[in-house]
Design a protein around this motif. Structure first.
Motif, PDB file in Angstrom:
ATOM      1  N   TYR A  11       0.839  -1.198   0.000  1.00  0.00           N
ATOM      2  CA  TYR A  11       0.000   0.000   0.000  1.00  0.00           C
ATOM      3  C   TYR A  11       0.875   1.249   0.000  1.00  0.00           C
ATOM      4  CZ  TYR A  11      -3.037  -3.700   1.618  1.00  0.00           C
ATOM      5  OH  TYR A  11      -3.705  -4.898   1.722  1.00  0.00           O
ATOM      6  N   LEU A  12       0.362   2.278  -0.661  1.00  0.00           N
ATOM      7  CA  LEU A  12       1.002   3.591  -0.634  1.00  0.00           C
ATOM      8  C   LEU A  12       0.053   4.566   0.064  1.00  0.00           C
ATOM      9  CD1 LEU A  12       2.726   4.213  -4.100  1.00  0.00           C
ATOM     10  CD2 LEU A  12       3.767   4.545  -1.860  1.00  0.00           C
ATOM     11  N   TYR A  13       0.549   5.213   1.096  1.00  0.00           N
ATOM     12  CA  TYR A  13      -0.233   6.202   1.832  1.00  0.00           C
ATOM     13  C   TYR A  13       0.312   7.583   1.488  1.00  0.00           C
ATOM     14  CZ  TYR A  13      -1.629   2.100   4.514  1.00  0.00           C
ATOM     15  OH  TYR A  13      -2.114   0.863   4.877  1.00  0.00           O
ATOM     16  N   ASN A  14      -0.564   8.483   0.998  1.00  0.00           N
ATOM     17  CA  ASN A  14      -0.090   9.836   0.747  1.00  0.00           C
ATOM     18  C   ASN A  14      -0.501  10.757   1.886  1.00  0.00           C
ATOM     19  OD1 ASN A  14      -2.762   9.745  -0.075  1.00  0.00           O
ATOM     20  ND2 ASN A  14      -2.421  10.701  -2.055  1.00  0.00           N
ATOM     21  N   TYR A  15       0.445  11.594   2.276  1.00  0.00           N
ATOM     22  CA  TYR A  15       0.337  12.413   3.483  1.00  0.00           C
ATOM     23  C   TYR A  15       0.330  13.901   3.163  1.00  0.00           C
ATOM     24  CZ  TYR A  15       0.984   8.898   7.151  1.00  0.00           C
ATOM     25  OH  TYR A  15       0.801   7.853   8.025  1.00  0.00           O
ATOM     26  N   ARG A  58      -5.239   6.021   0.625  1.00  0.00           N
ATOM     27  CA  ARG A  58      -4.441   4.793   0.546  1.00  0.00           C
ATOM     28  C   ARG A  58      -4.584   4.173  -0.839  1.00  0.00           C
ATOM     29  NH1 ARG A  58      -6.968   0.450   3.925  1.00  0.00           N
ATOM     30  NH2 ARG A  58      -8.087   0.028   1.981  1.00  0.00           N
ATOM     31  N   LEU A  59      -3.460   3.931  -1.483  1.00  0.00           N
ATOM     32  CA  LEU A  59      -3.440   3.234  -2.758  1.00  0.00           C
ATOM     33  C   LEU A  59      -3.108   1.768  -2.498  1.00  0.00           C
ATOM     34  CD1 LEU A  59      -3.489   3.852  -5.931  1.00  0.00           C
ATOM     35  CD2 LEU A  59      -0.998   3.601  -5.773  1.00  0.00           C
ATOM     36  N   SER A  60      -4.047   0.877  -2.816  1.00  0.00           N
ATOM     37  CA  SER A  60      -3.791  -0.567  -2.723  1.00  0.00           C
ATOM     38  C   SER A  60      -3.146  -0.992  -4.035  1.00  0.00           C
ATOM     39  CB  SER A  60      -5.101  -1.329  -2.485  1.00  0.00           C
ATOM     40  OG  SER A  60      -5.692  -0.933  -1.261  1.00  0.00           O
ATOM     41  N   ILE A  61      -1.865  -1.275  -4.005  1.00  0.00           N
ATOM     42  CA  ILE A  61      -1.060  -1.441  -5.217  1.00  0.00           C
ATOM     43  C   ILE A  61      -1.424  -2.729  -5.957  1.00  0.00           C
ATOM     44  CG2 ILE A  61       1.276  -1.667  -6.142  1.00  0.00           C
ATOM     45  CD1 ILE A  61       2.218  -0.107  -3.621  1.00  0.00           C
ATOM     46  N   LEU A  62      -1.784  -2.568  -7.220  1.00  0.00           N
ATOM     47  CA  LEU A  62      -2.057  -3.707  -8.097  1.00  0.00           C
ATOM     48  C   LEU A  62      -0.933  -3.932  -9.091  1.00  0.00           C
ATOM     49  CD1 LEU A  62      -5.842  -3.097  -8.855  1.00  0.00           C
ATOM     50  CD2 LEU A  62      -4.834  -4.538  -7.078  1.00  0.00           C
ATOM     51  N   ILE A 132      -3.085   6.478  -9.755  1.00  0.00           N
ATOM     52  CA  ILE A 132      -1.755   6.227 -10.313  1.00  0.00           C
ATOM     53  C   ILE A 132      -0.823   7.325  -9.805  1.00  0.00           C
ATOM     54  CG2 ILE A 132      -2.286   7.452 -12.494  1.00  0.00           C
ATOM     55  CD1 ILE A 132      -0.339   5.315 -13.789  1.00  0.00           C
ATOM     56  N   VAL A 133       0.407   6.928  -9.426  1.00  0.00           N
ATOM     57  CA  VAL A 133       1.313   7.889  -8.798  1.00  0.00           C
ATOM     58  C   VAL A 133       2.765   7.477  -9.046  1.00  0.00           C
ATOM     59  CG1 VAL A 133       1.258   6.653  -6.585  1.00  0.00           C
ATOM     60  CG2 VAL A 133       1.851   9.089  -6.629  1.00  0.00           C
ATOM     61  N   PRO A 134       3.637   8.449  -9.318  1.00  0.00           N
ATOM     62  CA  PRO A 134       5.066   8.149  -9.388  1.00  0.00           C
ATOM     63  C   PRO A 134       5.683   8.206  -7.982  1.00  0.00           C
ATOM     64  CG  PRO A 134       4.678  10.423 -10.039  1.00  0.00           C
ATOM     65  CD  PRO A 134       3.333   9.837  -9.729  1.00  0.00           C
ATOM     66  N   PHE A 135       6.585   7.257  -7.710  1.00  0.00           N
ATOM     67  CA  PHE A 135       7.234   7.204  -6.396  1.00  0.00           C
ATOM     68  C   PHE A 135       8.559   6.462  -6.513  1.00  0.00           C
ATOM     69  CE2 PHE A 135       7.606   4.925  -2.180  1.00  0.00           C
ATOM     70  CZ  PHE A 135       8.006   6.040  -1.454  1.00  0.00           C
ATOM     71  N   GLU A 136       9.621   7.136  -6.109  1.00  0.00           N
ATOM     72  CA  GLU A 136      10.961   6.557  -6.093  1.00  0.00           C
ATOM     73  C   GLU A 136      11.342   5.937  -7.444  1.00  0.00           C
ATOM     74  OE1 GLU A 136      11.099   3.933  -2.697  1.00  0.00           O
ATOM     75  OE2 GLU A 136      11.457   5.617  -1.325  1.00  0.00           O
ATOM     76  N   GLY A 137      11.023   6.658  -8.530  1.00  0.00           N
ATOM     77  CA  GLY A 137      11.456   6.239  -9.851  1.00  0.00           C
ATOM     78  C   GLY A 137      10.582   5.200 -10.534  1.00  0.00           C
ATOM     79  N   ARG A 138       9.476   4.819  -9.890  1.00  0.00           N
ATOM     80  CA  ARG A 138       8.550   3.859 -10.489  1.00  0.00           C
ATOM     81  C   ARG A 138       7.136   4.436 -10.470  1.00  0.00           C
ATOM     82  NH1 ARG A 138      10.354  -1.288 -11.286  1.00  0.00           N
ATOM     83  NH2 ARG A 138       8.249  -2.160 -11.181  1.00  0.00           N
ATOM     84  N   THR A 143      -6.260   0.490  -6.542  1.00  0.00           N
ATOM     85  CA  THR A 143      -7.499   1.102  -6.052  1.00  0.00           C
ATOM     86  C   THR A 143      -7.135   2.145  -5.002  1.00  0.00           C
ATOM     87  OG1 THR A 143      -7.750  -0.652  -4.399  1.00  0.00           O
ATOM     88  CG2 THR A 143      -8.900  -0.927  -6.497  1.00  0.00           C
ATOM     89  N   TYR A 144      -7.880   3.234  -4.996  1.00  0.00           N
ATOM     90  CA  TYR A 144      -7.568   4.352  -4.105  1.00  0.00           C
ATOM     91  C   TYR A 144      -8.745   4.626  -3.184  1.00  0.00           C
ATOM     92  CZ  TYR A 144      -5.872   8.912  -2.529  1.00  0.00           C
ATOM     93  OH  TYR A 144      -5.437   9.966  -1.768  1.00  0.00           O
TER      94      TYR A 144
END
Length: 320
Positions: A11-15, A58-62, A132-138, A143-144
């Motif tokens: 998961y990716l959490y944006n703050y 929260r992005l549940s990464i697929l 969809i989000v860029p993070f650390e070069g990827r 689902t968000y």
């Protein structure tokens, strides 16, 4: 929906937080995830985004890949059948100012991904929201789930107390005190009008409250009932508390607002050590010596500032 669609394991959490909240936000992040960040945290830990005042969603990464095009080639695995969807480019990311993606390109990215998903696109009130989000070069797609500011619904209540902490701070302190609430017993033995109790109960945490003042105990009961929660609040001194709890939360602004002596303050901390394994103390004073004398180890801490200039602040001290 395909099997893959159901199998998010990261998961990716944006703050997002105000500058004066950076210390408190970082303490909550360390407690929940074991790390801190200004904008995004990737973790295998799954929590409801509405738990934190600082989490936007929260992005549940697929899918994860090096480019948007590579993501687009994978999303056709998703079968939504009769469900509508929307794709959103997440504006909170770790791109530098020189790398920032402008509005028009954000919309193009959303369209490129959306065209490849087997389902009905719906801009307003979709059944499924993708991000969809860029993070650390990827690039990351999934689902968000947006955070709902539950604590704001608790700001106006029947009984108020001028020294009570804000609902926003109360919610953060609960996350710091109880990062994983499963099966834990929690107590707020100096509960006042119940700000912490209301937030904890709204999160499904098993908590009880007590206070020496019968009037504020009655106020706490009214506030809990007003929001249709079911909680126990007693008129009781912590010195006679006989139960044992996993966690205690204690707000101690005593010297400013009450005529409590240092001896009485120390007694509260000492009794907290007796009844709980983990204690989170809020204080406007330096109480480190008292805390250590009571037998605690200070394992982490942060500062809750009020206002941009931090003219009034509370220390949040985690003790075990």
């Amino acid at each position: 929906m395909t099997k893959h669609y159901l199998e998010a394991s990261e998961y990716l959490y944006n703050y997002k937080h105000a500058p004066e909240e950076s210390s408190l936000c970082a303490l909550e992040q360390r407690t929940l995830f074991g790390e801190e960040s200004d904008n995004l945290i990737k973790s295998t830990i799954k929590i409801e985004p509405s738990r934190s005042p600082f989490i936007k969603g929260r992005l549940s990464i697929l899918f994860s890949d090096k480019s948007v095009q590579a993501i687009a080639e994978q999303v056709d695995q998703i079968e939504l059948k009769n469900q509508s969807f929307k794709v959103r480019f997440l504006k909170i990311n770790d791109l530098s100012s020189k790398q920032k993606i402008e509005y028009a390109e954000q919309r193009m990215i959303e369209s490129e991904i959306g065209w490849k998903i087997n389902g009905e696109a719906q801009m307003k009130n979709p059944d499924i929201l993708f991000g969809i989000v860029p993070f650390e070069g990827r690039w990351y797609f999934g689902t968000y789930q947006e955070s709902e500011p539950v604590w704001l619904h608790h700001v106006k209540k029947p009984k108020e107390y001028s020294t009570a902490i804000s609902t926003r701070l109360a919610r953060t302190v609960i996350n710091i005190a109880v990062p994983d609430p499963s099966g834990l017993r929690v107590i707020d033995p100096c509960c006042g009008i119940g700000t912490v109790l209301v937030e904890a109960l709204s999160m499904g945490i098993q908590i009880v409250g007590s206070d020496l003042n019968p009037l504020v105990v009655q106020g706490a009961r009214e506030n809990i009932s007003y929001f249709s929660y079911d909680g126990i609040v007693e008129v009781k001194d912590i010195a006679v508390e006989e139960g044992h709890y996993d966690v205690a939360i204690i707000d101690m602004p005593y010297n400013l607002f009450c005529q409590a002596t240092p001896e009485e303050q120390y007694a509260i901390i000492k009794h907290a050590k007796r009844i709980a394994d983990r204690v989170v103390i809020l204080t406007i004073e330096d109480m480190d010596q008292m805390i250590l004398m009571a037998g605690f180890t200070i394992v982490d801490r942060g500062v809750a500032n009020k206002g941009k200039k931090g003219l009034f602040s509370r220390q949040v001290i985690v003790c075990e």
